[in-house]
Structures are given as structure tokens and as C-alpha cells.
Write a protein that holds these residues in place. Sequence first.
Motif, PDB file in Angstrom:
ATOM      1  N   VAL A  86       0.852  -1.184   0.000  1.00  0.00           N
ATOM      2  CA  VAL A  86       0.000   0.000   0.000  1.00  0.00           C
ATOM      3  C   VAL A  86       0.888   1.234   0.000  1.00  0.00           C
ATOM      4  CG1 VAL A  86      -1.761   1.295   1.250  1.00  0.00           C
ATOM      5  CG2 VAL A  86      -1.804  -1.187   1.305  1.00  0.00           C
ATOM      6  N   ALA A  87       0.664   2.099  -0.985  1.00  0.00           N
ATOM      7  CA  ALA A  87       1.369   3.382  -1.048  1.00  0.00           C
ATOM      8  C   ALA A  87       0.514   4.398  -0.309  1.00  0.00           C
ATOM      9  CB  ALA A  87       1.582   3.797  -2.495  1.00  0.00           C
ATOM     10  N   LYS A  88       1.114   5.067   0.669  1.00  0.00           N
ATOM     11  CA  LYS A  88       0.376   6.012   1.509  1.00  0.00           C
ATOM     12  C   LYS A  88       0.896   7.428   1.307  1.00  0.00           C
ATOM     13  CE  LYS A  88      -1.772   2.974   4.376  1.00  0.00           C
ATOM     14  NZ  LYS A  88      -3.065   3.027   4.931  1.00  0.00           N
ATOM     15  N   SER A  89       0.009   8.390   1.530  1.00  0.00           N
ATOM     16  CA  SER A  89       0.424   9.796   1.500  1.00  0.00           C
ATOM     17  C   SER A  89       0.936  10.179   2.886  1.00  0.00           C
ATOM     18  CB  SER A  89      -0.750  10.684   1.101  1.00  0.00           C
ATOM     19  OG  SER A  89      -1.727  10.676   2.122  1.00  0.00           O
ATOM     20  N   ASP A  90       1.462  11.393   3.017  1.00  0.00           N
ATOM     21  CA  ASP A  90       1.939  11.862   4.318  1.00  0.00           C
ATOM     22  C   ASP A  90       0.821  11.919   5.351  1.00  0.00           C
ATOM     23  OD1 ASP A  90       4.534  12.081   3.444  1.00  0.00           O
ATOM     24  OD2 ASP A  90       4.341  14.186   2.871  1.00  0.00           O
ATOM     25  N   SER A  91      -0.411  12.153   4.890  1.00  0.00           N
ATOM     26  CA  SER A  91      -1.543  12.228   5.808  1.00  0.00           C
ATOM     27  C   SER A  91      -2.108  10.846   6.144  1.00  0.00           C
ATOM     28  CB  SER A  91      -2.645  13.108   5.208  1.00  0.00           C
ATOM     29  OG  SER A  91      -3.107  12.538   3.990  1.00  0.00           O
ATOM     30  N   GLY A  92      -1.571   9.782   5.513  1.00  0.00           N
ATOM     31  CA  GLY A  92      -2.026   8.427   5.808  1.00  0.00           C
ATOM     32  C   GLY A  92      -3.066   7.881   4.848  1.00  0.00           C
TER      33      GLY A  92
ATOM     34  N   THR B 140       9.062   2.616  -6.063  1.00  0.00           N
ATOM     35  CA  THR B 140      10.349   1.950  -5.867  1.00  0.00           C
ATOM     36  C   THR B 140      10.264   1.084  -4.620  1.00  0.00           C
ATOM     37  OG1 THR B 140      11.502   3.834  -6.845  1.00  0.00           O
ATOM     38  CG2 THR B 140      12.832   2.282  -5.575  1.00  0.00           C
ATOM     39  N   ILE B 141      10.517  -0.223  -4.796  1.00  0.00           N
ATOM     40  CA  ILE B 141      10.495  -1.155  -3.671  1.00  0.00           C
ATOM     41  C   ILE B 141      11.878  -1.789  -3.556  1.00  0.00           C
ATOM     42  CG2 ILE B 141       9.462  -3.256  -2.735  1.00  0.00           C
ATOM     43  CD1 ILE B 141       6.867  -2.449  -4.073  1.00  0.00           C
ATOM     44  N   GLN B 142      12.455  -1.703  -2.378  1.00  0.00           N
ATOM     45  CA  GLN B 142      13.793  -2.207  -2.085  1.00  0.00           C
ATOM     46  C   GLN B 142      13.774  -3.732  -2.038  1.00  0.00           C
ATOM     47  OE1 GLN B 142      17.358  -2.482  -1.827  1.00  0.00           O
ATOM     48  NE2 GLN B 142      16.947  -0.347  -1.373  1.00  0.00           N
ATOM     49  N   GLY B 143      14.769  -4.383  -2.631  1.00  0.00           N
ATOM     50  CA  GLY B 143      14.848  -5.834  -2.644  1.00  0.00           C
ATOM     51  C   GLY B 143      15.363  -6.423  -1.349  1.00  0.00           C
ATOM     52  N   ASP B 144      16.181  -5.678  -0.613  1.00  0.00           N
ATOM     53  CA  ASP B 144      16.721  -6.163   0.653  1.00  0.00           C
ATOM     54  C   ASP B 144      15.718  -5.835   1.753  1.00  0.00           C
ATOM     55  OD1 ASP B 144      18.144  -6.864   2.887  1.00  0.00           O
ATOM     56  OD2 ASP B 144      19.939  -5.716   2.369  1.00  0.00           O
ATOM     57  N   ARG B 145      14.986  -6.842   2.210  1.00  0.00           N
ATOM     58  CA  ARG B 145      13.913  -6.611   3.176  1.00  0.00           C
ATOM     59  C   ARG B 145      14.433  -6.241   4.563  1.00  0.00           C
ATOM     60  NH1 ARG B 145      11.342  -4.420   0.453  1.00  0.00           N
ATOM     61  NH2 ARG B 145      10.164  -3.956   2.307  1.00  0.00           N
TER      62      ARG B 145
ATOM     63  N   ASN C 248      11.928   1.328   5.739  1.00  0.00           N
ATOM     64  CA  ASN C 248      11.543   2.655   5.264  1.00  0.00           C
ATOM     65  C   ASN C 248      12.295   3.075   3.998  1.00  0.00           C
ATOM     66  OD1 ASN C 248       9.827   2.876   7.541  1.00  0.00           O
ATOM     67  ND2 ASN C 248      11.578   3.516   8.774  1.00  0.00           N
ATOM     68  N   GLU C 249      12.590   2.113   3.125  1.00  0.00           N
ATOM     69  CA  GLU C 249      13.279   2.399   1.867  1.00  0.00           C
ATOM     70  C   GLU C 249      12.346   2.258   0.667  1.00  0.00           C
ATOM     71  OE1 GLU C 249      16.588   3.270   1.291  1.00  0.00           O
ATOM     72  OE2 GLU C 249      16.763   3.551   3.450  1.00  0.00           O
ATOM     73  N   ASP C 250      11.094   1.868   0.901  1.00  0.00           N
ATOM     74  CA  ASP C 250      10.114   1.695  -0.171  1.00  0.00           C
ATOM     75  C   ASP C 250       9.302   2.988  -0.264  1.00  0.00           C
ATOM     76  OD1 ASP C 250      10.918  -1.062  -0.263  1.00  0.00           O
ATOM     77  OD2 ASP C 250       9.672  -1.389   1.502  1.00  0.00           O
TER      78      ASP C 250
ATOM     79  N   ALA D 290       3.332  16.361  -9.380  1.00  0.00           N
ATOM     80  CA  ALA D 290       2.926  17.142  -8.211  1.00  0.00           C
ATOM     81  C   ALA D 290       4.072  17.430  -7.256  1.00  0.00           C
ATOM     82  CB  ALA D 290       1.808  16.402  -7.463  1.00  0.00           C
ATOM     83  N   GLY D 291       5.179  16.697  -7.421  1.00  0.00           N
ATOM     84  CA  GLY D 291       6.321  16.904  -6.525  1.00  0.00           C
ATOM     85  C   GLY D 291       6.115  16.313  -5.140  1.00  0.00           C
ATOM     86  N   THR D 292       5.273  15.292  -5.020  1.00  0.00           N
ATOM     87  CA  THR D 292       5.006  14.663  -3.727  1.00  0.00           C
ATOM     88  C   THR D 292       5.667  13.296  -3.655  1.00  0.00           C
ATOM     89  OG1 THR D 292       2.922  13.809  -4.588  1.00  0.00           O
ATOM     90  CG2 THR D 292       2.831  15.882  -3.368  1.00  0.00           C
ATOM     91  N   LYS D 293       5.816  12.817  -2.419  1.00  0.00           N
ATOM     92  CA  LYS D 293       6.492  11.557  -2.163  1.00  0.00           C
ATOM     93  C   LYS D 293       5.904  10.936  -0.903  1.00  0.00           C
ATOM     94  CE  LYS D 293      11.183   9.860  -1.354  1.00  0.00           C
ATOM     95  NZ  LYS D 293      12.591  10.186  -1.290  1.00  0.00           N
ATOM     96  N   GLY D 294       5.926   9.620  -0.819  1.00  0.00           N
ATOM     97  CA  GLY D 294       5.404   8.968   0.378  1.00  0.00           C
ATOM     98  C   GLY D 294       5.898   7.534   0.500  1.00  0.00           C
ATOM     99  N   PRO D 295       5.611   6.903   1.624  1.00  0.00           N
ATOM    100  CA  PRO D 295       6.091   5.542   1.871  1.00  0.00           C
ATOM    101  C   PRO D 295       5.197   4.473   1.230  1.00  0.00           C
ATOM    102  CG  PRO D 295       4.892   6.314   3.777  1.00  0.00           C
ATOM    103  CD  PRO D 295       4.937   7.467   2.796  1.00  0.00           C
ATOM    104  N   ILE D 296       5.793   3.312   1.002  1.00  0.00           N
ATOM    105  CA  ILE D 296       5.054   2.121   0.573  1.00  0.00           C
ATOM    106  C   ILE D 296       5.257   1.086   1.678  1.00  0.00           C
ATOM    107  CG2 ILE D 296       4.832   0.294  -1.127  1.00  0.00           C
ATOM    108  CD1 ILE D 296       6.036   2.198  -3.203  1.00  0.00           C
ATOM    109  N   GLN D 297       4.167   0.465   2.114  1.00  0.00           N
ATOM    110  CA  GLN D 297       4.233  -0.512   3.181  1.00  0.00           C
ATOM    111  C   GLN D 297       3.616  -1.823   2.740  1.00  0.00           C
ATOM    112  OE1 GLN D 297       1.930   1.694   5.946  1.00  0.00           O
ATOM    113  NE2 GLN D 297       3.647   2.957   6.634  1.00  0.00           N
ATOM    114  N   ILE D 298       4.213  -2.925   3.202  1.00  0.00           N
ATOM    115  CA  ILE D 298       3.649  -4.230   2.865  1.00  0.00           C
ATOM    116  C   ILE D 298       2.514  -4.519   3.844  1.00  0.00           C
ATOM    117  CG2 ILE D 298       5.218  -5.590   4.314  1.00  0.00           C
ATOM    118  CD1 ILE D 298       5.273  -7.533   1.778  1.00  0.00           C
ATOM    119  N   GLU D 299       1.477  -5.179   3.343  1.00  0.00           N
ATOM    120  CA  GLU D 299       0.339  -5.513   4.212  1.00  0.00           C
ATOM    121  C   GLU D 299       0.543  -6.843   4.863  1.00  0.00           C
ATOM    122  OE1 GLU D 299      -3.117  -5.215   1.618  1.00  0.00           O
ATOM    123  OE2 GLU D 299      -3.505  -3.261   2.508  1.00  0.00           O
TER     124      GLU D 299
END
Length: 150
Positions: free
Chosen positions: A77-83, A123-128, A132-134, A141-150
Motif C-alpha cells: 500500500v502506497a500512503k500519502s503523508d496524511s495516511g 520503488t520497492i527495495q529488494g533487501d527486506r 523505510n526504503e520503499d 505534483a512533486g510529492t512523495k510517500g512511503p510504501i508498506q507491505i500488508e
Amino acid sequence: MNRLILPALAILIATQSPAYAINEKYRQQLEQSGCTQVSETQGCDIHKTKAENAKAGFTNPAADSATTQTPYAGQWVAKSDSGDTVATIRIDAKEQVWVNGQRVDAKRTDGTLQFRQGKVLFTIQGDRRLQNEDYWMDSDAGTKGPIQIE
């Protein structure tokens, strides 16, 4: 004399047939035993099964990697800064990627799996082990946010 040697050498090189390192029977023995030519010199027995050789400590990393699951597989799940959820991502064992249910092309780049949907680059990092590297980045828009595994 040199005028004869050079053309003769060129013809000799061009007409050489390819050399085959192993015959078919030996190749089949290597496959069935799970050995490689290198591991055979280290004691792997081509007359035993893969399981017997694995029990003795001999494995074939090239063959084993084909059955190993990719570190990218899963629901993300890709999330915005606001969640808020920006995108839902699914990656299968063959590294085929779907973003919000749509199939997208992905490529491995420098230890990561990268794919794009529209202006958003994921971008998802291969080294698990790295936390916080995904991340995702929207170049428009110039925005960025985290991707988290469910």
C-alpha cells in the motif's frame, strides 16, 4: 610467406566447429543429482539424488533461486503523508505488478523493483532488512510517500 599464413589462419578460425564441454548423459546426471561441475569436484555425487546431495550439504544456488520467492511478492500500500491510500500494489512470484488492479511493467534497477503508473514512480527495495526504503514519487505534483507491505 606472411601473405599465406594470415589468410590460412583466418580460414582455420572460421571453420572451427564448436566444442561441447559435456555430453547429454553427463548433463542429465548433473541435473538429477543437483550437482554442478564445480560441486562435483568438491564431493557432490552425481549418482545420488538431489535430496541426498542436499542432505550432504551440496546445493545448486542457480537451480535453488528459481524456486525461491522474490522479496517483492505480496500486497503493498502506497500512503500519502496524511495516511491516505495513494495506490494498492500487488506483486506475484514472477514479479508481475498490478497497481490499483491495472497491470504495469516493472524492472529491477540497482537492487530495487521500479514501476510507473502515469506520473507516479514506485520503488520497492529488494533487501527486506532495510526499513523505510520503499517509496512512491509523483514527478508532476512533486510529492512523495512511503510504501508498506500488508
